[in-house]
Design a protein around this motif. Structure first.
Motif, PDB file in Angstrom:
ATOM      1  N   VAL A 140      17.584 -15.540 -16.079  1.00 37.57           N
ATOM      2  CA  VAL A 140      16.509 -15.533 -17.077  1.00 37.57           C
ATOM      3  C   VAL A 140      15.771 -16.863 -17.068  1.00 37.57           C
ATOM      4  CG1 VAL A 140      15.995 -15.412 -19.548  1.00 37.57           C
ATOM      5  CG2 VAL A 140      17.652 -13.838 -18.531  1.00 37.57           C
ATOM      6  N   GLN A 141      16.505 -17.962 -16.959  1.00 38.84           N
ATOM      7  CA  GLN A 141      15.887 -19.289 -16.978  1.00 38.84           C
ATOM      8  C   GLN A 141      14.996 -19.506 -15.756  1.00 38.84           C
ATOM      9  OE1 GLN A 141      19.373 -21.751 -17.464  1.00 38.84           O
ATOM     10  NE2 GLN A 141      19.815 -20.789 -19.446  1.00 38.84           N
ATOM     11  N   ILE A 142      15.393 -18.979 -14.608  1.00 32.72           N
ATOM     12  CA  ILE A 142      14.561 -19.102 -13.408  1.00 32.72           C
ATOM     13  C   ILE A 142      13.282 -18.282 -13.565  1.00 32.72           C
ATOM     14  CG2 ILE A 142      14.430 -18.497 -10.957  1.00 32.72           C
ATOM     15  CD1 ILE A 142      17.371 -19.293 -10.745  1.00 32.72           C
ATOM     16  N   ILE A 143      13.396 -17.090 -14.160  1.00 30.45           N
ATOM     17  CA  ILE A 143      12.201 -16.283 -14.419  1.00 30.45           C
ATOM     18  C   ILE A 143      11.266 -17.020 -15.368  1.00 30.45           C
ATOM     19  CG2 ILE A 143      11.369 -14.150 -15.480  1.00 30.45           C
ATOM     20  CD1 ILE A 143      13.940 -12.806 -14.467  1.00 30.45           C
ATOM     21  N   LEU A 144      11.828 -17.673 -16.381  1.00 28.60           N
ATOM     22  CA  LEU A 144      11.016 -18.443 -17.317  1.00 28.60           C
ATOM     23  C   LEU A 144      10.312 -19.599 -16.608  1.00 28.60           C
ATOM     24  CD1 LEU A 144      13.392 -18.560 -20.411  1.00 28.60           C
ATOM     25  CD2 LEU A 144      11.221 -17.339 -20.239  1.00 28.60           C
ATOM     26  N   ILE A 145      11.046 -20.286 -15.730  1.00 27.95           N
ATOM     27  CA  ILE A 145      10.439 -21.393 -14.974  1.00 27.95           C
ATOM     28  C   ILE A 145       9.274 -20.877 -14.125  1.00 27.95           C
ATOM     29  CG2 ILE A 145      10.816 -23.002 -13.061  1.00 27.95           C
ATOM     30  CD1 ILE A 145      13.575 -23.547 -14.178  1.00 27.95           C
ATOM     31  N   ALA A 146       9.467 -19.715 -13.484  1.00 27.67           N
ATOM     32  CA  ALA A 146       8.409 -19.147 -12.647  1.00 27.67           C
ATOM     33  C   ALA A 146       7.172 -18.813 -13.477  1.00 27.67           C
ATOM     34  CB  ALA A 146       8.923 -17.900 -11.936  1.00 27.67           C
ATOM     35  N   CYS A 147       7.387 -18.196 -14.637  1.00 28.78           N
ATOM     36  CA  CYS A 147       6.250 -17.812 -15.483  1.00 28.78           C
ATOM     37  C   CYS A 147       5.514 -19.044 -15.996  1.00 28.78           C
ATOM     38  CB  CYS A 147       6.743 -16.971 -16.665  1.00 28.78           C
ATOM     39  SG  CYS A 147       7.425 -15.362 -16.209  1.00 28.78           S
ATOM     40  N   ILE A 148       6.262 -20.042 -16.452  1.00 26.06           N
ATOM     41  CA  ILE A 148       5.614 -21.208 -17.044  1.00 26.06           C
ATOM     42  C   ILE A 148       4.992 -22.082 -15.959  1.00 26.06           C
ATOM     43  CG2 ILE A 148       6.016 -23.264 -18.446  1.00 26.06           C
ATOM     44  CD1 ILE A 148       8.152 -21.640 -19.919  1.00 26.06           C
ATOM     45  N   THR A 149       5.577 -22.069 -14.761  1.00 22.93           N
ATOM     46  CA  THR A 149       4.953 -22.796 -13.646  1.00 22.93           C
ATOM     47  C   THR A 149       3.590 -22.204 -13.332  1.00 22.93           C
ATOM     48  OG1 THR A 149       7.087 -23.433 -12.700  1.00 22.93           O
ATOM     49  CG2 THR A 149       5.187 -23.449 -11.230  1.00 22.93           C
ATOM     50  N   MET A 150       3.473 -20.880 -13.411  1.00 20.13           N
ATOM     51  CA  MET A 150       2.164 -20.253 -13.184  1.00 20.13           C
ATOM     52  C   MET A 150       1.165 -20.682 -14.243  1.00 20.13           C
ATOM     53  SD  MET A 150       2.887 -16.402 -11.728  1.00 20.13           S
ATOM     54  CE  MET A 150       3.966 -15.876 -13.047  1.00 20.13           C
ATOM     55  N   LEU A 151       1.611 -20.772 -15.503  1.00 25.23           N
ATOM     56  CA  LEU A 151       0.731 -21.256 -16.558  1.00 25.23           C
ATOM     57  C   LEU A 151       0.322 -22.699 -16.297  1.00 25.23           C
ATOM     58  CD1 LEU A 151       2.483 -19.859 -19.774  1.00 25.23           C
ATOM     59  CD2 LEU A 151       0.382 -19.032 -18.706  1.00 25.23           C
ATOM     60  N   ALA A 152       1.290 -23.513 -15.860  1.00 26.46           N
ATOM     61  CA  ALA A 152       1.002 -24.925 -15.582  1.00 26.46           C
ATOM     62  C   ALA A 152       0.016 -25.069 -14.430  1.00 26.46           C
ATOM     63  CB  ALA A 152       2.304 -25.670 -15.268  1.00 26.46           C
ATOM     64  N   VAL A 153       0.191 -24.253 -13.388  1.00 24.71           N
ATOM     65  CA  VAL A 153      -0.740 -24.297 -12.255  1.00 24.71           C
ATOM     66  C   VAL A 153      -2.134 -23.899 -12.701  1.00 24.71           C
ATOM     67  CG1 VAL A 153      -1.315 -23.214 -10.058  1.00 24.71           C
ATOM     68  CG2 VAL A 153       1.021 -23.984 -10.486  1.00 24.71           C
ATOM     69  N   GLY A 154      -2.220 -22.870 -13.550  1.00 23.02           N
ATOM     70  CA  GLY A 154      -3.526 -22.465 -14.064  1.00 23.02           C
ATOM     71  C   GLY A 154      -4.179 -23.568 -14.874  1.00 23.02           C
ATOM     72  N   SER A 155      -3.386 -24.230 -15.717  1.00 17.46           N
ATOM     73  CA  SER A 155      -3.905 -25.360 -16.498  1.00 17.46           C
ATOM     74  C   SER A 155      -4.343 -26.487 -15.583  1.00 17.46           C
ATOM     75  CB  SER A 155      -2.832 -25.849 -17.468  1.00 17.46           C
ATOM     76  OG  SER A 155      -3.204 -27.055 -18.083  1.00 17.46           O
ATOM     77  N   LEU A 156      -3.545 -26.744 -14.547  1.00 19.13           N
ATOM     78  CA  LEU A 156      -3.845 -27.830 -13.611  1.00 19.13           C
ATOM     79  C   LEU A 156      -5.146 -27.566 -12.864  1.00 19.13           C
ATOM     80  CD1 LEU A 156      -2.549 -30.467 -12.474  1.00 19.13           C
ATOM     81  CD2 LEU A 156      -1.573 -29.061 -10.669  1.00 19.13           C
ATOM     82  N   LEU A 157      -5.348 -26.318 -12.434  1.00 16.13           N
ATOM     83  CA  LEU A 157      -6.553 -25.985 -11.687  1.00 16.13           C
ATOM     84  C   LEU A 157      -7.807 -26.060 -12.551  1.00 16.13           C
ATOM     85  CD1 LEU A 157      -5.302 -22.943  -9.542  1.00 16.13           C
ATOM     86  CD2 LEU A 157      -5.646 -25.307  -8.824  1.00 16.13           C
ATOM     87  N   SER A 158      -7.636 -25.880 -13.863  1.00 15.17           N
ATOM     88  CA  SER A 158      -8.797 -25.945 -14.750  1.00 15.17           C
ATOM     89  C   SER A 158      -9.265 -27.361 -14.993  1.00 15.17           C
ATOM     90  CB  SER A 158      -8.484 -25.261 -16.086  1.00 15.17           C
ATOM     91  OG  SER A 158      -7.462 -25.971 -16.768  1.00 15.17           O
ATOM     92  N   GLY A 159      -8.428 -28.345 -14.603  1.00 17.60           N
ATOM     93  CA  GLY A 159      -8.864 -29.734 -14.676  1.00 17.60           C
ATOM     94  C   GLY A 159      -8.343 -30.465 -15.889  1.00 17.60           C
ATOM     95  N   LEU A 160      -8.457 -31.786 -15.833  1.00 18.10           N
ATOM     96  CA  LEU A 160      -7.940 -32.663 -16.884  1.00 18.10           C
ATOM     97  C   LEU A 160      -8.687 -32.461 -18.195  1.00 18.10           C
ATOM     98  CD1 LEU A 160      -5.872 -34.993 -17.278  1.00 18.10           C
ATOM     99  CD2 LEU A 160      -7.725 -36.579 -16.761  1.00 18.10           C
TER     100      LEU A 160
END
Length: 639
Positions: free
Chosen positions: A247-267
């Motif tokens: 479950v924790q690995i699935i959570l990391i995967a989901c939140i990493t996708m959110l983080a990547v999306g935030s990162l791509l949108s810029g500072l």
């Protein structure tokens, strides 16, 4: 103007995505991180023993360096703030700040220690409260007493207030000065130009930047693991979601996708907006505790805690346990030295990030803001969570009618299944009580155990082989060879347990089992949710707490990805999309693989180990910064 540039970054377009990377720093950093993941996954027991050995050696041999350095950083930061260098602008003359003051404060805090304060805000004060370390002047506080509560908050604030933020301010001001004022790449090698000259363009500069990237990734991966544990704990508490590595690995995967999306949108969009939202939500949770909880007590505790911190600060800043017994030395290594090494390992990430968002501010404004604002927030935050938790323990026992006079709610101890521990061996028992169950040699993350019997001589045995624990790993007795249990030897059944009523302090200190009775609950991760259950709307506040952890998780992840990318791209303040994707995804993979392999503990101690060479680097960084500032004031034409 200093005219020293490192090797030019390579720009390529791969599969339609533009990539910018330093020809040495990027590939070497990636190889080191991936190699570490593979090695730890292949031999987690050996890795755990090695890193535990390194951590113990550092604590024994270099505690004086950590304590002296961290206190020196605080004193040096204060000196810079009030010195003749305080008015120097971190940018070109006349430049204005890139972000508003409130946005700047929100980004400082969200990218710094927000997720850590959520994780430890209840657990650390409570653990010091239940087991007071009694470190000062021979004064002994009884466990779970008023004196123990004040001492626990003084210790906790010492770990979270001025010292770490002084470190971050020095790293940040150094990077901002050489990049925005002197026109050099936003990279760690640039800071050492006054000492190394153009040699920063060679292998010395490459080594400094590689160490910075690796420390940033290692430091964040552990926080991702802790964040995943707490999110899992909160969802389990509210919805009954099982607590497991999967479950924790699935959570990391989901939140990493959110983080990547935030990162791509810029500072200016992703990181900024999430930081502002996060401060609003976290602030709402804190205000709720002050309003719904013992309001007058908490308001008074804010002032009293500040006094307890100020009282402890001079002594604790220089206390190395040189004249103390071994138990106090062990406490110092487990708490203060752990935190100092951890903050030093995190300094490349936090220092670089706050430098990136602080252009256009003076040195005095920068250091004052970085020192005082997060420290002030930490005092209020840790008081709100820590004192609320301790209040449940203290005043209920002092006054059974306290609920009618102090805005209390139901603090009745809850029923939990507690694992039964064999008094002779200190190991848990299986449900039938016939076998002792040892923690798996595979590491902390696995719920499995190894079945063992205790011989009349006291040795633990399995299949005729004597076994023992060395540095948290099950090994053959008398050797350092890890013991590899077969499938038949591994324990898969329920542990023996008893039903017990536990308050929050008991919940943190007793081996509480999951509903399946097959593994223990990570009580540190769930302590905040247990505390919130005593107040109105526990489901709502628990969900708000989970959302805060997720947002802190995302802002820390995308901030660290941005920092690693800036360094690995040769100092570009706005790296390309392709490399941002690479570092953001690698962070999630790193945390997931190590969590799956049971190597999270090894990674955590590895981060502390990386803190040692970085401590020396930061000392040299301070010398280099002071040299450059003196040159500018005495000979302004050097710019």
């Amino acid at each position: 103007m200093i005219n020293a540039q490192p090797k030019r970054a390579i720009r390529r377009r791969v599969l339609g995505v533009e990539i910018e990377a330093h020809p040495v720093v990027f590939p070497v950093s990636a190889i080191i991180v991936v190699g570490f993941v593979i090695a730890t996954a292949a031999a987690p027991r050996r890795a755990m023993m090695l890193f535990d050995y390194l951590q113990t050696t550092i604590a024994e041999q270099f505690s004086w360096l950590y304590l002296a350095a961290m206190t020196g950083f605080l004193l040096f930061a204060i000196y810079l703030c009030f010195s003749r260098f305080g008015n120097i602008l971190l940018g070109k003359d006349g430049e204005r700040p890139e972000f508003s003051t409130m946005t700047w404060f929100a980004m400082l805090f969200s990218a710094g220690m927000g997720i850590g304060m959520l994780f430890f805000g209840v657990a650390e004060p409570m653990l010091h409260f239940v087991d007071p370390p009694n470190l000062r002047n021979g004064v002994i506080a009884n466990a779970e007493s008023l004196a123990a509560a004040r001492g626990a908050m003084g210790i906790t604030l010492f770990h979270w207030c001025l010292h770490p933020w002084a470190l971050y301010s020095l790293v940040g001001v150094s990077l901002a000065y050489f990049s925005f004022r002197r026109g050099m790449p936003l990279s760690f090698r640039s800071v050492f130009y006054p000492l190394l000259g153009k040699r920063i363009d060679g292998w010395l500069g490459d080594s400094i930047d590689i160490l910075s990237v690796v420390a940033t990734l290692f430091g964040l991966a552990t926080s991702l693991g802790l964040g995943a544990k707490q999110i899992n704990a909160g969802l389990s508490y509210v919805f009954g979601l099982p607590q497991s590595t999967t479950v924790q690995i699935i959570l990391i995967a989901c939140i990493t996708m959110l983080a990547v999306g935030s990162l791509l949108s810029g500072l200016h969009v992703g990181v900024r907006r999430l930081s502002e939202l996060n401060m609003v939500l976290a602030g709402s949770l804190l205000v709720f505790l002050f309003v719904a909880g013992p309001t007058v007590y908490l308001l008074g505790a804010v002032v009293d805690n500040a006094g307890a911190y100020a009282e402890r600060l001079p002594h604790a800043s220089f206390w190395t346990a040189s004249y103390a017994e071994s138990s106090k030395s062990d406490w110092l290594a487990s708490w203060t030295l752990f935190y100092w090494g951890w903050w030093i390992a995190w300094s490349p990430f936090v220092g670089m990030f706050i430098a990136r968002v602080s252009r256009g501010r003076t040195i005095r404004e920068f250091i004052t803001g970085v020192l005082l604002v997060p420290s002030g927030v930490a005092i209020v935050w840790l008081t709100g969570f820590g004192n609320t938790a301790m209040h449940q323990e203290i005043y209920k026992s002092l006054d059974p009618h306290a609920a009618t006079i102090t805005n209390f709610y139901d603090y009745t101890p809850q029923q939990y299944d507690v694992q039964i521990i064999d008094p002779a061996s200190g190991l848990p028992q299986s449900e039938d009580g016939a076998w002792l169950i040892g923690a798996t040699a595979n590491g902390v993350a696995s719920p499995q155990g190894v079945q063992m019997r205790q011989s009349p001589s006291g040795l633990l045995t399995k299949s005729g082989n004597a076994v023992e624990y060395v540095r948290g790993v099950l090994v053959h007795a008398g050797t350092w060879t890890p013991y590899h249990p077969t499938v038949e030897e591994r324990f898969h059944g329920p542990f023996k347990s008893e039903h017990a009523s536990l308050s929050l302090s008991g919940y943190l200190t007793e081996p509480v089992l999951t509903s399946s009775h097959r593994s223990k609950v990570d009580t540190s991760a769930t302590a905040m949710f247990v505390m919130l259950r005593s107040y109105p709307f526990p489901t709502v506040t628990a969900l708000l707490g989970v959302l805060c952890v997720i947002l802190f998780f995302v802002t820390s992840s995308d901030s660290a990805s941005l920092v690693a990318d800036i360094i690995a791209s040769g100092g570009s303040p706005n790296p390309t999309v392709g490399t941002r994707l690479f570092w953001g995804i690698l962070e999630g993979v790193l945390a997931s693989v190590l969590l799956l392999a049971g190597g999270l503990k090894a990674l955590q101690t590895g981060s502390i180990t990386i803190g040692l060479p970085f401590c020396v680097l930061i000392i040299l960084m301070c010398i280099s910064l002071l040299k450059a500032l003196r040159e500018e004031v005495d000979a302004p034409e050097i710019r």
